[in-house]
Motif scaffolding. Structure first.
Motif, PDB file in Angstrom:
ATOM      1  N   TYR A 291       0.817  -1.222   0.000  1.00  0.00           N
ATOM      2  CA  TYR A 291       0.000   0.000   0.000  1.00  0.00           C
ATOM      3  C   TYR A 291       0.852   1.274   0.000  1.00  0.00           C
ATOM      4  O   TYR A 291       0.553   2.223  -0.725  1.00  0.00           O
ATOM      5  CB  TYR A 291      -0.926   0.006   1.220  1.00  0.00           C
ATOM      6  CG  TYR A 291      -1.896   1.166   1.229  1.00  0.00           C
ATOM      7  CD1 TYR A 291      -3.078   1.120   0.497  1.00  0.00           C
ATOM      8  CD2 TYR A 291      -1.626   2.334   1.946  1.00  0.00           C
ATOM      9  CE1 TYR A 291      -3.965   2.179   0.475  1.00  0.00           C
ATOM     10  CE2 TYR A 291      -2.508   3.401   1.934  1.00  0.00           C
ATOM     11  CZ  TYR A 291      -3.671   3.322   1.201  1.00  0.00           C
ATOM     12  OH  TYR A 291      -4.540   4.383   1.183  1.00  0.00           O
ATOM     13  N   PHE A 292       1.897   1.328   0.795  1.00  0.00           N
ATOM     14  CA  PHE A 292       2.705   2.550   0.898  1.00  0.00           C
ATOM     15  C   PHE A 292       3.813   2.623  -0.158  1.00  0.00           C
ATOM     16  O   PHE A 292       4.478   3.647  -0.279  1.00  0.00           O
ATOM     17  CB  PHE A 292       3.337   2.653   2.291  1.00  0.00           C
ATOM     18  CG  PHE A 292       2.327   2.804   3.395  1.00  0.00           C
ATOM     19  CD1 PHE A 292       1.512   3.919   3.467  1.00  0.00           C
ATOM     20  CD2 PHE A 292       2.187   1.810   4.356  1.00  0.00           C
ATOM     21  CE1 PHE A 292       0.576   4.065   4.475  1.00  0.00           C
ATOM     22  CE2 PHE A 292       1.256   1.948   5.379  1.00  0.00           C
ATOM     23  CZ  PHE A 292       0.445   3.065   5.435  1.00  0.00           C
ATOM     24  N   ASP A 310      -3.765   3.909  -4.840  1.00  0.00           N
ATOM     25  CA  ASP A 310      -3.896   4.430  -3.480  1.00  0.00           C
ATOM     26  C   ASP A 310      -4.426   5.850  -3.583  1.00  0.00           C
ATOM     27  O   ASP A 310      -3.883   6.684  -4.317  1.00  0.00           O
ATOM     28  CB  ASP A 310      -2.522   4.418  -2.798  1.00  0.00           C
ATOM     29  CG  ASP A 310      -2.481   5.248  -1.528  1.00  0.00           C
ATOM     30  OD1 ASP A 310      -3.540   5.446  -0.899  1.00  0.00           O
ATOM     31  OD2 ASP A 310      -1.386   5.725  -1.170  1.00  0.00           O
ATOM     32  N   VAL A 311      -5.487   6.157  -2.837  1.00  0.00           N
ATOM     33  CA  VAL A 311      -6.062   7.499  -2.888  1.00  0.00           C
ATOM     34  C   VAL A 311      -6.115   8.140  -1.496  1.00  0.00           C
ATOM     35  O   VAL A 311      -6.847   9.096  -1.272  1.00  0.00           O
ATOM     36  CB  VAL A 311      -7.473   7.487  -3.525  1.00  0.00           C
ATOM     37  CG1 VAL A 311      -7.368   7.173  -5.011  1.00  0.00           C
ATOM     38  CG2 VAL A 311      -8.401   6.495  -2.836  1.00  0.00           C
ATOM     39  N   GLY A 312      -5.337   7.605  -0.552  1.00  0.00           N
ATOM     40  CA  GLY A 312      -5.250   8.222   0.759  1.00  0.00           C
ATOM     41  C   GLY A 312      -6.242   7.663   1.759  1.00  0.00           C
ATOM     42  O   GLY A 312      -7.237   7.037   1.415  1.00  0.00           O
ATOM     43  N   ARG A 313      -5.937   7.899   3.033  1.00  0.00           N
ATOM     44  CA  ARG A 313      -6.778   7.472   4.154  1.00  0.00           C
ATOM     45  C   ARG A 313      -7.093   5.977   4.106  1.00  0.00           C
ATOM     46  O   ARG A 313      -8.199   5.542   4.409  1.00  0.00           O
ATOM     47  CB  ARG A 313      -8.062   8.300   4.218  1.00  0.00           C
ATOM     48  CG  ARG A 313      -7.824   9.782   4.472  1.00  0.00           C
ATOM     49  CD  ARG A 313      -9.019  10.430   5.145  1.00  0.00           C
ATOM     50  NE  ARG A 313     -10.151  10.560   4.264  1.00  0.00           N
ATOM     51  CZ  ARG A 313     -10.390  11.633   3.492  1.00  0.00           C
ATOM     52  NH1 ARG A 313      -9.558  12.650   3.500  1.00  0.00           N
ATOM     53  NH2 ARG A 313     -11.458  11.687   2.734  1.00  0.00           N
ATOM     54  N   GLU A 520      10.966  18.443  -1.274  1.00  0.00           N
ATOM     55  CA  GLU A 520      11.341  17.501  -0.216  1.00  0.00           C
ATOM     56  C   GLU A 520      10.486  17.699   1.030  1.00  0.00           C
ATOM     57  O   GLU A 520      10.024  16.732   1.644  1.00  0.00           O
ATOM     58  CB  GLU A 520      12.829  17.674   0.127  1.00  0.00           C
ATOM     59  CG  GLU A 520      13.772  17.176  -0.954  1.00  0.00           C
ATOM     60  CD  GLU A 520      15.219  17.490  -0.633  1.00  0.00           C
ATOM     61  OE1 GLU A 520      15.476  18.113   0.429  1.00  0.00           O
ATOM     62  OE2 GLU A 520      16.104  17.118  -1.436  1.00  0.00           O
ATOM     63  N   VAL A 521      10.260  18.959   1.395  1.00  0.00           N
ATOM     64  CA  VAL A 521       9.432  19.246   2.568  1.00  0.00           C
ATOM     65  C   VAL A 521       7.991  18.796   2.324  1.00  0.00           C
ATOM     66  O   VAL A 521       7.358  18.193   3.200  1.00  0.00           O
ATOM     67  CB  VAL A 521       9.479  20.751   2.902  1.00  0.00           C
ATOM     68  CG1 VAL A 521       8.449  21.100   3.980  1.00  0.00           C
ATOM     69  CG2 VAL A 521      10.874  21.149   3.378  1.00  0.00           C
ATOM     70  N   THR A 528       3.930  11.625   5.426  1.00  0.00           N
ATOM     71  CA  THR A 528       3.842  11.324   6.858  1.00  0.00           C
ATOM     72  C   THR A 528       2.381  11.343   7.300  1.00  0.00           C
ATOM     73  O   THR A 528       1.909  10.440   7.998  1.00  0.00           O
ATOM     74  CB  THR A 528       4.656  12.330   7.683  1.00  0.00           C
ATOM     75  OG1 THR A 528       6.043  12.227   7.320  1.00  0.00           O
ATOM     76  CG2 THR A 528       4.506  12.060   9.176  1.00  0.00           C
ATOM     77  N   ARG A 529       1.654  12.373   6.888  1.00  0.00           N
ATOM     78  CA  ARG A 529       0.221  12.441   7.195  1.00  0.00           C
ATOM     79  C   ARG A 529      -0.518  11.279   6.559  1.00  0.00           C
ATOM     80  O   ARG A 529      -1.427  10.690   7.165  1.00  0.00           O
ATOM     81  CB  ARG A 529      -0.351  13.773   6.695  1.00  0.00           C
ATOM     82  CG  ARG A 529      -1.879  13.848   6.758  1.00  0.00           C
ATOM     83  CD  ARG A 529      -2.419  15.195   6.348  1.00  0.00           C
ATOM     84  NE  ARG A 529      -1.858  15.731   5.130  1.00  0.00           N
ATOM     85  CZ  ARG A 529      -2.201  15.320   3.906  1.00  0.00           C
ATOM     86  NH1 ARG A 529      -3.092  14.357   3.750  1.00  0.00           N
ATOM     87  NH2 ARG A 529      -1.639  15.879   2.845  1.00  0.00           N
TER      88      ARG A 529
END
Length: 561
Positions: A291-292, A310-313, A520-521, A528-529
């Motif tokens: 998944y990641f 993958d679409v988040g959450r 990068e930030v 991370t979120r």
């Protein structure tokens, strides 16, 4: 002394006559915009020493000129001049992604905007929408704060492995390294997805909500007003709205296009035809080992393909792309129908990764949509007088490249940039024609690439041929031995170069780049979120495949438009 003074006065008078003649001529030369600008231009370009210092400075700055008792004030502006007291007003027909990005871009230029949306409320409808690197750079060019807000709801897919898989063997056929490599080359944000309802809500907030958007306001026709008076739009309830410009952002069944091109808005006389393809789509909560690590995967096989992303959450969105007759919807269960197609075909059972995502999707969360298409409008202008069009109204695209919404955002940026340079309403018609001419080549290429990708994957691709040493299921000669299977295998070495050329072209439009440090930030913050949100959802739902606390969203939509 006296002769020299008279000579200087005569030179000054001659210069004033030249300036006055230039000011008169400017009424017929749009590039001079206004008499005042013409006078300033004449003064600024006059040979050094021709005008006395005070006279030249007055003309160049527009300050009152005094010579003895005479007084010459600023020259009068034309009735159509654009001023802070008399700004341009643009009517946008359609409150979709393109229409609302256009509203924001125009507002940034000081232009008044009214969005006319046919629905009576904005429900949280639709699934994720893909925003490629070119679209993100365009959003950044429209407004930095808007870009930052999008990033807070965004999930990057372009930072991870993406590509095409053999739908039977579950092996990578080719990877889309070009997605990230070309973004790095141009220093652009990476491709990713955002939920359509989230994007809709933040755009509504950015453009002023109900102060800008009128709901239950479907535009059914328009009327060009004489001279530079603009255009009058008529709504379904008979209400009329007047502005300087009307922009049709009303989708593939556009009423604006129908009137401009004298066609029906839909049907056989609309110029919009069934593409030959239908699409089933859904999204579900799913936890996989990859998944990641994987963004999206395209599973190929004979006559169809299947995509997961993958679409988040903690969610996976998917769609199945099939060559079927228009209106092929007579079935009790979409899930059972897809199971049959991907399990019982002559090619055999497809990858277990396909069935795992189908298993996790409730039947009532699977939507179907027939896909319609139009050829590029090479022989017909998008603009007529004070009316123009953007997005699906004029260049709908097949979903394969994920550029439908992206090209509408580009349209919005380019149109706003051009409208921001209008200083007199007499320039509007030429400005809108210039917008069409600039956007036509790029959108036509994107339309062509999207359609070509659909036709190749469905009609030409198949399970790639492999020799018996790699797959002995087909006998001593290997297999499959069909022409399409052999073609797919032979094309494989060239796929990387094809994708580098494709994404290299798509990413050439980038109004506002990022720095490498900014990227990068962003990646660190967003991903991370992303991990935290996914883990939280998986824990909350116990991997049941249904998020009980999910927002009240209807339908899965098509994210790759």
């Amino acid at each position: 002394g006296e002769a020299a003074t008279m000579f200087r006065h005569r030179r000054a008078l001659a210069a004033l006559v030249v300036a006055a003649l230039a000011a008169s001529a400017s009424a017929f030369v749009p590039s001079l915009h206004s008499p005042l600008n013409a006078a300033r231009l004449s003064a600024a370009s006059a040979p050094r020493g021709l005008l006395p210092g005070r006279v030249g400075a007055s003309l160049a700055t527009g300050l009152p000129l005094r010579a003895g008792r005479a007084h010459v004030g600023p020259m009068m502006q034309s009735a159509g001049a654009v001023t802070p007291e008399n700004p341009l007003k643009v009517i946008v027909a359609g409150g979709g992604v393109g229409g609302m990005f256009l509203a924001k871009a125009l507002q940034k230029k000081g232009i008044e905007v009214e969005v006319l949306e046919k629905t009576n409320k904005f429900a949280r409808f639709g699934g994720p929408i893909q925003l490629a690197s070119n679209a993100l750079a365009t959003i950044k060019g429209i407004d930095e704060n808007l870009f930052d807000r999008v990033m807070k709801k965004f999930t990057f897919t372009g930072t991870r492995t993406n590509g095409i898989k053999d739908g039977i063997r579950t092996q990578w056929y080719t990877k889309f390294n070009a997605i990230s490599d070309m973004a790095d080359y141009f220093t652009l944000p990476y491709t990713g997805v955002i939920d359509r309802p989230d994007l809709q809500e933040l755009l509504l907030d950015e453009i002023g909500g109900d102060d800008t958007v009128r709901r239950d306001a479907e535009v059914v026709k328009y009327e060009q007003l004489p001279g530079c008076e603009g255009v009058r739009a008529t709504l379904k309830d008979g209400t009329q709205v007047t502005g300087d410009v009307l922009v049709g952002s009303d989708g593939i069944w556009s009423a604006i296009r129908a009137q401009m091109w004298d066609q029906d808005s839909r049907g056989p006389k609309s110029g919009t035809t069934y593409s030959g393809y239908t699409c089933f789509a859904g999204d579900t909560i799913q936890r996989t080992d990859y998944y990641f690590d994987v963004g999206y995967q395209v599973y190929i096989g004979p006559g169809k393909y299947f995509v997961t992303s993958d679409v988040g959450r903690g969610r996976t969105q998917w769609y199945a792309f099939l060559a079927l007759p228009e209106g092929s919807k007579s079935r009790a269960s979409n899930k059972d129908y897809l199971y049959e197609l991907f399990n019982d075909g002559p090619e055999g059972r497809w990858s277990e990764e396909v069935f795992k995502v189908l298993d996790a999707t409730p039947d009532d969360q699977i939507d179907q949509r027939d896909l319609f298409d139009r050829p590029p409008s090479v022989l017909r202008s998008w603009s007529d007088g004070h009316v123009t069009m953007i997005g699906d109204a004029v260049h709908p695209m097949m979903p394969n490249l994920g550029q439908g919404g992206c090209q509408a955002i580009e349209d919005a940026y380019v149109l706003a940039e051009k409208m921001g340079g209008v200083t007199d309403r007499s320039q509007i018609q030429g400005t809108l024609s210039s917008f069409y001419r600039e956007r036509l080549p790029r959108t036509a290429i994107c339309q062509g690439l999207s359609r070509l990708a659909s036709d190749l994957i469905v009609s030409a691709f198949d399970t790639p041929y492999q020799p018996a040493s790699q797959d002995d299921r087909f006998g001593p000669l290997g297999g499959p031995l069909s022409i399409n299977s052999i073609f797919t295998a032979l094309l494989r070495p060239f796929m990387g170069a094809i994708f580098y050329a494709q994404f290299g072209y798509l990413y050439t439009f980038h109004p506002k780049k990022c720095t490498k440090e900014e990227i990068e930030v962003l990646v660190d913050e967003v991903m991370t979120r992303h991990r935290v949100d996914a883990e939280a959802v998986w824990e909350r739902v116990g991997l049941t495949g249904k998020d009980e606390q999910a927002e009240n969203r209807e339908g899965s939509g098509l994210s790759f438009r």
